[in-house]
Design a protein around this motif. Structure first.
Motif, PDB file in Angstrom:
ATOM      1  N   ILE A  91      53.270  16.222 -25.149  1.00  0.00           N
ATOM      2  CA  ILE A  91      54.723  16.197 -25.048  1.00  0.00           C
ATOM      3  C   ILE A  91      55.235  17.338 -24.164  1.00  0.00           C
ATOM      4  N   SER A  92      54.516  18.469 -24.156  1.00  0.00           N
ATOM      5  CA  SER A  92      54.898  19.597 -23.302  1.00  0.00           C
ATOM      6  C   SER A  92      54.740  19.238 -21.833  1.00  0.00           C
TER       7      SER A  92
ATOM      8  N   GLU B  56      57.148  17.526 -16.675  1.00  0.00           N
ATOM      9  CA  GLU B  56      57.138  16.583 -15.553  1.00  0.00           C
ATOM     10  C   GLU B  56      58.498  15.902 -15.417  1.00  0.00           C
ATOM     11  N   LEU B  57      59.113  15.576 -16.557  1.00  0.00           N
ATOM     12  CA  LEU B  57      60.458  14.993 -16.545  1.00  0.00           C
ATOM     13  C   LEU B  57      61.448  15.984 -15.944  1.00  0.00           C
ATOM     14  N   GLY B  58      61.313  17.256 -16.332  1.00  0.00           N
ATOM     15  CA  GLY B  58      62.193  18.291 -15.797  1.00  0.00           C
ATOM     16  C   GLY B  58      62.047  18.437 -14.292  1.00  0.00           C
ATOM     17  N   LEU B  59      60.815  18.400 -13.807  1.00  0.00           N
ATOM     18  CA  LEU B  59      60.566  18.484 -12.366  1.00  0.00           C
ATOM     19  C   LEU B  59      61.173  17.295 -11.630  1.00  0.00           C
ATOM     20  N   PHE B  60      60.998  16.116 -12.206  1.00  0.00           N
ATOM     21  CA  PHE B  60      61.521  14.897 -11.581  1.00  0.00           C
ATOM     22  C   PHE B  60      63.041  14.950 -11.463  1.00  0.00           C
ATOM     23  N   ILE B  61      63.716  15.319 -12.554  1.00  0.00           N
ATOM     24  CA  ILE B  61      65.186  15.388 -12.552  1.00  0.00           C
ATOM     25  C   ILE B  61      65.676  16.461 -11.599  1.00  0.00           C
ATOM     26  N   ASN B  62      64.997  17.607 -11.587  1.00  0.00           N
ATOM     27  CA  ASN B  62      65.399  18.711 -10.710  1.00  0.00           C
ATOM     28  C   ASN B  62      65.274  18.331  -9.237  1.00  0.00           C
TER      29      ASN B  62
ATOM     30  N   LEU C  17      64.374  24.376 -18.475  1.00  0.00           N
ATOM     31  CA  LEU C  17      65.516  24.131 -19.359  1.00  0.00           C
ATOM     32  C   LEU C  17      65.536  22.676 -19.823  1.00  0.00           C
ATOM     33  N   ILE C  18      65.263  21.759 -18.895  1.00  0.00           N
ATOM     34  CA  ILE C  18      65.243  20.339 -19.241  1.00  0.00           C
ATOM     35  C   ILE C  18      64.109  20.032 -20.214  1.00  0.00           C
ATOM     36  N   SER C  19      62.934  20.603 -19.966  1.00  0.00           N
ATOM     37  CA  SER C  19      61.784  20.328 -20.827  1.00  0.00           C
ATOM     38  C   SER C  19      61.998  20.864 -22.249  1.00  0.00           C
ATOM     39  N   ILE C  20      62.602  22.042 -22.360  1.00  0.00           N
ATOM     40  CA  ILE C  20      62.889  22.601 -23.687  1.00  0.00           C
ATOM     41  C   ILE C  20      63.863  21.696 -24.437  1.00  0.00           C
ATOM     42  N   THR C  21      64.922  21.272 -23.738  1.00  0.00           N
ATOM     43  CA  THR C  21      65.927  20.388 -24.351  1.00  0.00           C
ATOM     44  C   THR C  21      65.302  19.067 -24.784  1.00  0.00           C
TER      45      THR C  21
END
Length: 233
Positions: free
Chosen positions: A14-15, A20-26, A38-42
């Motif tokens: 999950i980490s 990876e989701l955070g990188l994609f959105i950024n 910040l996105i991954s923590i949220t």
């Protein structure tokens, strides 16, 4: 499913997915505030809350990743080695800059903590906020802080530093690569260093150096400074 959640693989998976989701959105949005960390923590917090998963279950895998923080930090020596001649050339300004960064952070936390009447333990927890997590936790424990608050403050400091560093350099017209790297590394540790590496190899190397030396200086100086503060205040 419950069995999988109770294994370290759940926390690790999950980490990785969250980051990876955070990188994609950024990358898609290119909005500085939407930092991958910040996105991954949220995302992780939301997953744990929505599916009512106990934090201890996640930490079985999360702690494995945390264990790798120290060895990963050491790899920052590689870009530093490539810039060794630059380090020798500017060694005095670099050391002065890092020392100034350490003192500025320490004094600002103490002063603001007293102004806003923070509890002593909370102030002690915030003092290591600008150094890398493994060292920050040890410093926090040694001066009577709360490690969990220290980790939170370190993460917030790093994210803010990574977001505003390019703008600060642009506003104040800081164009020297060594100066930019030292400033970022001394104020926003590993997260800032990741941003410095995006700015350039020299900035990344200097930021990694500043992060390491700032942590070392903090570990040595803070216990002594705390005694001085207690005598003065």
């Amino acid at each position: 499913m419950d069995y999988f959640i109770e294994t370290p693989y759940f926390g690790i998976l999950i980490s990785i997915l969250a980051f990876e989701l955070g990188l994609f959105i950024n990358k898609k949005t290119k909005i500085p505030v939407l930092h991958p960390l910040l996105i991954s923590i949220t995302f992780i917090i939301l997953i744990l809350m929505i599916f009512d998963i106990d934090l201890a279950s996640y930490e079985k895998g999360g702690n494995v990743i945390s264990l790798l923080l120290g060895p990963v930090t050491v790899t920052l020596a590689i870009p530093l080695y490539k810039q060794i001649e630059l380090l020798k050339k500017h060694k005095l300004p670099i050391l002065i800059g890092i020392f100034t960064g350490v003192m500025t952070s320490f004094i600002s936390v103490i002063l603001l903590g007293k102004i806003f009447a923070y509890d002593t333990q909370l102030i002690n927890s915030l003092i290591p906020k600008f150094i890398t997590t493994p060292i920050g936790i040890e410093v926090s424990e040694s001066i009577g802080g709360i490690p969990s608050i220290t980790v939170m403050s370190i993460i917030i400091t790093g994210i803010i530093g990574a977001i505003i560093a390019p703008f600060i350099c642009k506003i104040f017209k800081i164009e020297d690569k060594v100066s930019r790297g030292i400033a970022i590394g001394a104020s926003s540790h590993a997260v800032g260093t990741a941003k410095a590496m995006e700015m350039g190899e020299t900035e990344g190397a200097m930021s990694g150096l500043a992060m390491g030396l700032a942590g070392l200086l903090t570990a040595i100086m803070v216990p002594i400074l705390m005694i001085i503060v207690k005598v003065i205040i």
